[in-house]
Structures are given as structure tokens and as C-alpha cells.
Design a protein around this motif. Structure first.
Motif, PDB file in Angstrom:
ATOM      1  N   ARG A 176      -2.495   0.607 -15.422  1.00 42.07           N
ATOM      2  CA  ARG A 176      -1.819   1.575 -14.555  1.00 42.07           C
ATOM      3  C   ARG A 176      -2.094   1.283 -13.091  1.00 42.07           C
ATOM      4  NH1 ARG A 176      -3.636   5.359 -18.510  1.00 42.07           N
ATOM      5  NH2 ARG A 176      -5.296   6.034 -17.100  1.00 42.07           N
ATOM      6  N   ASN A 177      -3.302   0.837 -12.796  1.00 39.76           N
ATOM      7  CA  ASN A 177      -3.644   0.499 -11.416  1.00 39.76           C
ATOM      8  C   ASN A 177      -2.842  -0.714 -10.939  1.00 39.76           C
ATOM      9  OD1 ASN A 177      -5.320   0.679  -8.967  1.00 39.76           O
ATOM     10  ND2 ASN A 177      -6.200  -1.255  -9.684  1.00 39.76           N
ATOM     11  N   ALA A 178      -2.688  -1.699 -11.830  1.00 40.91           N
ATOM     12  CA  ALA A 178      -1.877  -2.872 -11.482  1.00 40.91           C
ATOM     13  C   ALA A 178      -0.437  -2.477 -11.224  1.00 40.91           C
ATOM     14  CB  ALA A 178      -1.965  -3.904 -12.605  1.00 40.91           C
ATOM     15  N   HIS A 179       0.078  -1.575 -12.062  1.00 39.06           N
ATOM     16  CA  HIS A 179       1.449  -1.088 -11.884  1.00 39.06           C
ATOM     17  C   HIS A 179       1.596  -0.387 -10.538  1.00 39.06           C
ATOM     18  CE1 HIS A 179       4.911   1.746 -13.142  1.00 39.06           C
ATOM     19  NE2 HIS A 179       5.402   0.576 -12.770  1.00 39.06           N
ATOM     20  N   TYR A 180       0.628   0.428 -10.190  1.00 42.10           N
ATOM     21  CA  TYR A 180       0.683   1.151  -8.917  1.00 42.10           C
ATOM     22  C   TYR A 180       0.678   0.182  -7.740  1.00 42.10           C
ATOM     23  CZ  TYR A 180      -0.660   4.166  -5.039  1.00 42.10           C
ATOM     24  OH  TYR A 180      -0.697   4.816  -3.838  1.00 42.10           O
ATOM     25  N   ARG A 181      -0.175  -0.808  -7.798  1.00 44.21           N
ATOM     26  CA  ARG A 181      -0.270  -1.762  -6.688  1.00 44.21           C
ATOM     27  C   ARG A 181       1.008  -2.595  -6.541  1.00 44.21           C
ATOM     28  NH1 ARG A 181      -5.220  -2.664  -4.412  1.00 44.21           N
ATOM     29  NH2 ARG A 181      -6.991  -1.574  -5.345  1.00 44.21           N
ATOM     30  N   LEU A 182       1.583  -2.967  -7.660  1.00 45.84           N
ATOM     31  CA  LEU A 182       2.779  -3.798  -7.613  1.00 45.84           C
ATOM     32  C   LEU A 182       4.016  -3.014  -7.170  1.00 45.84           C
ATOM     33  CD1 LEU A 182       2.296  -5.927 -10.843  1.00 45.84           C
ATOM     34  CD2 LEU A 182       2.354  -6.805  -8.512  1.00 45.84           C
ATOM     35  N   THR A 183       4.057  -1.732  -7.513  1.00 44.26           N
ATOM     36  CA  THR A 183       5.242  -0.932  -7.174  1.00 44.26           C
ATOM     37  C   THR A 183       5.023  -0.141  -5.881  1.00 44.26           C
ATOM     38  OG1 THR A 183       4.432   0.804  -8.665  1.00 44.26           O
ATOM     39  CG2 THR A 183       6.049  -0.749  -9.546  1.00 44.26           C
ATOM     40  N   GLU A 184       4.109   0.785  -5.899  1.00 45.73           N
ATOM     41  CA  GLU A 184       3.876   1.614  -4.712  1.00 45.73           C
ATOM     42  C   GLU A 184       3.283   0.814  -3.561  1.00 45.73           C
ATOM     43  OE1 GLU A 184       5.022   4.649  -4.592  1.00 45.73           O
ATOM     44  OE2 GLU A 184       5.694   4.426  -6.675  1.00 45.73           O
ATOM     45  N   GLY A 185       2.473  -0.186  -3.874  1.00 47.17           N
ATOM     46  CA  GLY A 185       1.895  -1.033  -2.836  1.00 47.17           C
ATOM     47  C   GLY A 185       2.806  -2.168  -2.405  1.00 47.17           C
ATOM     48  N   ASN A 186       3.968  -2.291  -3.089  1.00 43.89           N
ATOM     49  CA  ASN A 186       4.984  -3.305  -2.767  1.00 43.89           C
ATOM     50  C   ASN A 186       4.492  -4.746  -2.924  1.00 43.89           C
ATOM     51  OD1 ASN A 186       7.103  -1.494  -2.103  1.00 43.89           O
ATOM     52  ND2 ASN A 186       6.197  -1.154  -0.083  1.00 43.89           N
ATOM     53  N   ILE A 187       3.408  -4.928  -3.668  1.00 41.83           N
ATOM     54  CA  ILE A 187       2.928  -6.292  -3.887  1.00 41.83           C
ATOM     55  C   ILE A 187       3.926  -7.076  -4.733  1.00 41.83           C
ATOM     56  CG2 ILE A 187       1.105  -7.687  -4.957  1.00 41.83           C
ATOM     57  CD1 ILE A 187      -0.874  -5.530  -4.183  1.00 41.83           C
TER      58      ILE A 187
END
Length: 230
Positions: A176-187
């Protein structure tokens, strides 16, 4: 697209294919979602003729520079874990739509094409192409649709495959943290833009789309008896 401003047929093929591809991609996902009893996409208005929420400035930038981009995600009811396979079927309808459009463009090209040599990016490749405007236009429809299909399968958000990776993946905190970083963090967006733009900005940098689109088109062409020479 930036490198084809002096080629009207190619430029028109890219623009028409991208706009048509985005609309058909969304329509396919909405209709399949409806078939699996998810009304969310239909209520989002993605079957209307407007372009709001269909495109992002970053996708537009990619299209302007390299000639292809991606459609923004269609809202779906993917909150409940038990619906993940329903959503998967609807999401996959988008890339499949690109593939069918590419096949249809090759079939149309078969009517007007004749052997010649053309450039795919900075590679000279034997292909089937007529000198006529119609033949160049239809070929580049196929090239653009094929490129959009490949981009949609790059497994990072905001692509369709990137959505499926986390839809079907585990629900652990790390995931879930990876998903957040890739989407909300725009990575994920940065990674995607890098994959698309770096081959244009730096000579010799491998292009994922450039390496795959020609074999993809040859494979599709073989299905309709069209031979694209090596």
C-alpha cells in the motif's frame, strides 16, 4: 509528433489515432464495466464527447514530443476486494481496444499500401508504405495505436497495467505504501515520462515502445495476410 511537423499525413495520423484511441479506450472500459454490473464508469460521464478528465497535461506533453501517450484512469468500483477480477476485465478492455484499432488500421493500410522503406524513429526499417497521403496516414494510425497499446501495458501508474499491478497485488502495508508513493507521490508518472522521453532526449537510450512496436505490427499484419518486410 514534434519530429513530424513537416509531414502532414504522419502528423494527422498521430493526432487522429491518439484522440480516437482515448475515446475508444474509455468507451470499451465503460461498456465492459457495465457488463460486469459496475455503473460507476458510466456515471462518471466518460461516454460523453468532452475531453475533461480524459487527458492529463503530462500525457499531452508525451504525445507532442514522442507521438503517443496514455488515457487517464476510468473511475471504477475497485474498493471491494471481491470485485477486483470484475475491474480487471474492464481495465483490460482499454488496451484490447488499442490493439483492435491497430489491426483495423493495418487492414485499411493493406488496401492502399505498397512496398517502400520508412523511418521508425531513428531506425530505418523495411515496411509497407505507399507514397500516397492515404497510405502514410493509415500506417501511422496503426503505429500510434500500437504504441498506445504498449504504453498501456507498462506496469507503473497511471497506465492500465500499473493499475492492475496494485489491484491484483497483496494488501500488505508495504504494498500500500508503494502504491501511495507511485500514485499520490507521482513517482509512477516520473518513471513513465522518463521511459518515453529519455530515448528522444538522449541518443542511444533504449526505447521500450520503439523496440516493441515494429514486431507488434508485424505480428498483427500476419493475422490478415499482410507482410511487413524485415
Amino acid at each position: 509528433m514534434l519530429f513530424h511537423l513537416a509531414e502532414p499525413a504522419v502528423l494527422l495520423g498521430i493526432v487522429v489515432a491518439f484522440v480516437l484511441g482515448v475515446f475508444v479506450h474509455d468507451a470499451a472500459q465503460v461498456l465492459v464495466a457495465r457488463l460486469v454490473r459496475d455503473p460507476t464508469p458510466l456515471r462518471s460521464g466518460r461516454l460523453t464527447t468532452g475531453v475533461k478528465n480524459r487527458l492529463s497535461p503530462f500525457s499531452g506533453l508525451a504525445v507532442f514530443i514522442v507521438g503517443y501517450g496514455w488515457a487517464e484512469s476510468v473511475p471504477m468500483n475497485d474498493v471491494w476486494r471481491k470485485r477486483r477480477f470484475h475491474v480487471t476485465a474492464a481495465v483490460l478492455a482499454g488496451p484490447l481496444a488499442y490493439l483492435l484499432l491497430a489491426l483495423g488500421s493495418l487492414a485499411l493500410f493493406q488496401v492502399v499500401g505498397e512496398p517502400a522503406r520508412i523511418f521508425f524513429g531513428d531506425r530505418v526499417t523495411d515496411a509497407t508504405l505507399a507514397d500516397s497521403f492515404a497510405a502514410r496516414f493509415t500506417l501511422w494510425l496503426a503505429v500510434t495505436f500500437g504504441s498506445m497499446f504498449i504504453v498501456s501495458l507498462i506496469p507503473v501508474p497511471p497506465t492500465d497495467a500499473g493499475r492492475l499491478v496494485f489491484l491484483l497485488g497483496p494488501t500488505t502495508p508495504g504494498w500500500r505504501n508503494a502504491h501511495y508513493r507511485l500514485t499520490e507521490g507521482n513517482i509512477g508518472l516520473v518513471i513513465l515520462l522518463a521511459l518515453l522521453l529519455l530515448p528522444v532526449l538522449f541518443a542511444g537510450f533504449p526505447s521500450v515502445v520503439g523496440q516493441l512496436v515494429v514486431p507488434l505490427l508485424r505480428g498483427l499484419a500476419s493475422l490478415i495476410g499482410l507482410t511487413l518486410p524485415a
